[in-house]
Scaffold this motif. Sequence first.
Motif, PDB file in Angstrom:
ATOM      1  N   GLU A 175       0.926  -1.090   0.033  1.00  0.00           N
ATOM      2  CA  GLU A 175      -0.009  -0.130   0.092  1.00  0.00           C
ATOM      3  C   GLU A 175       0.844   1.340  -0.036  1.00  0.00           C
ATOM      4  O   GLU A 175       0.397   2.273  -0.778  1.00  0.00           O
ATOM      5  CB  GLU A 175      -0.868   0.040   1.115  1.00  0.00           C
ATOM      6  N   THR A 233       2.821   1.505  -3.379  1.00  0.00           N
ATOM      7  CA  THR A 233       1.822   2.114  -4.411  1.00  0.00           C
ATOM      8  C   THR A 233       1.380   3.279  -4.270  1.00  0.00           C
ATOM      9  O   THR A 233       1.326   4.154  -5.227  1.00  0.00           O
ATOM     10  CB  THR A 233       0.521   1.246  -4.165  1.00  0.00           C
ATOM     11  N   GLN A 234       1.149   3.989  -3.150  1.00  0.00           N
ATOM     12  CA  GLN A 234       0.943   5.166  -3.078  1.00  0.00           C
ATOM     13  C   GLN A 234       2.132   6.464  -3.345  1.00  0.00           C
ATOM     14  O   GLN A 234       2.145   7.158  -3.957  1.00  0.00           O
ATOM     15  CB  GLN A 234       0.594   5.795  -1.288  1.00  0.00           C
ATOM     16  N   ARG A 235       3.419   5.600  -2.923  1.00  0.00           N
ATOM     17  CA  ARG A 235       4.594   6.580  -3.270  1.00  0.00           C
ATOM     18  C   ARG A 235       4.859   6.371  -4.748  1.00  0.00           C
ATOM     19  O   ARG A 235       5.201   7.578  -5.517  1.00  0.00           O
ATOM     20  CB  ARG A 235       5.783   5.876  -2.441  1.00  0.00           C
ATOM     21  N   ASP A 256       2.266   8.995  -6.274  1.00  0.00           N
ATOM     22  CA  ASP A 256       2.837  10.381  -6.021  1.00  0.00           C
ATOM     23  C   ASP A 256       3.978  10.855  -6.944  1.00  0.00           C
ATOM     24  O   ASP A 256       4.214  11.927  -7.245  1.00  0.00           O
ATOM     25  CB  ASP A 256       3.148  10.205  -4.428  1.00  0.00           C
ATOM     26  N   SER A 273      -6.666   1.516  -9.579  1.00  0.00           N
ATOM     27  CA  SER A 273      -5.853   0.981  -8.524  1.00  0.00           C
ATOM     28  C   SER A 273      -5.444  -0.441  -8.727  1.00  0.00           C
ATOM     29  O   SER A 273      -4.331  -0.843  -8.218  1.00  0.00           O
ATOM     30  CB  SER A 273      -6.759   1.136  -7.059  1.00  0.00           C
TER      31      SER A 273
END
Length: 129
Positions: A39, A42-44, A47, A63
Amino acid sequence: MAEFEESEGTQGGPEAAGMLPDFRLNASQRSPWNQKWMELVTQRLIDHFVKQGAPTVDLNRTSAYWVDLVEQRFRTLRTQWRKQLPQKDRHTGDLETNDEVLNRMQGDIDKTLKSTRHNKARHEVRRGD
């Protein structure tokens, strides 16, 4: 890691500052630790694409696409990490030394390079280059 697993993923766990996946031999890709790690990665990744000004077509992916991308990278990293672990000698039962591991890894690289050279030569002969 044990505290995180015992708390069912509510205490401790990987953080953005020190993200390390769990590659232990008995660790699963679906373990709570690795799920949390994925998680965060994935977010990094998303971003990073936003910060780099990626086209909106790339940013509008589902996603599931981003998760699949990170899972594929996780599997590749885990495979490479496991290949670099010292292996047992079948006859003596002793673990490889660091030098033996390095020699084995270099042998694997040499085999890959040789195969690539042969395939490239075959391809160029077929094309008539």
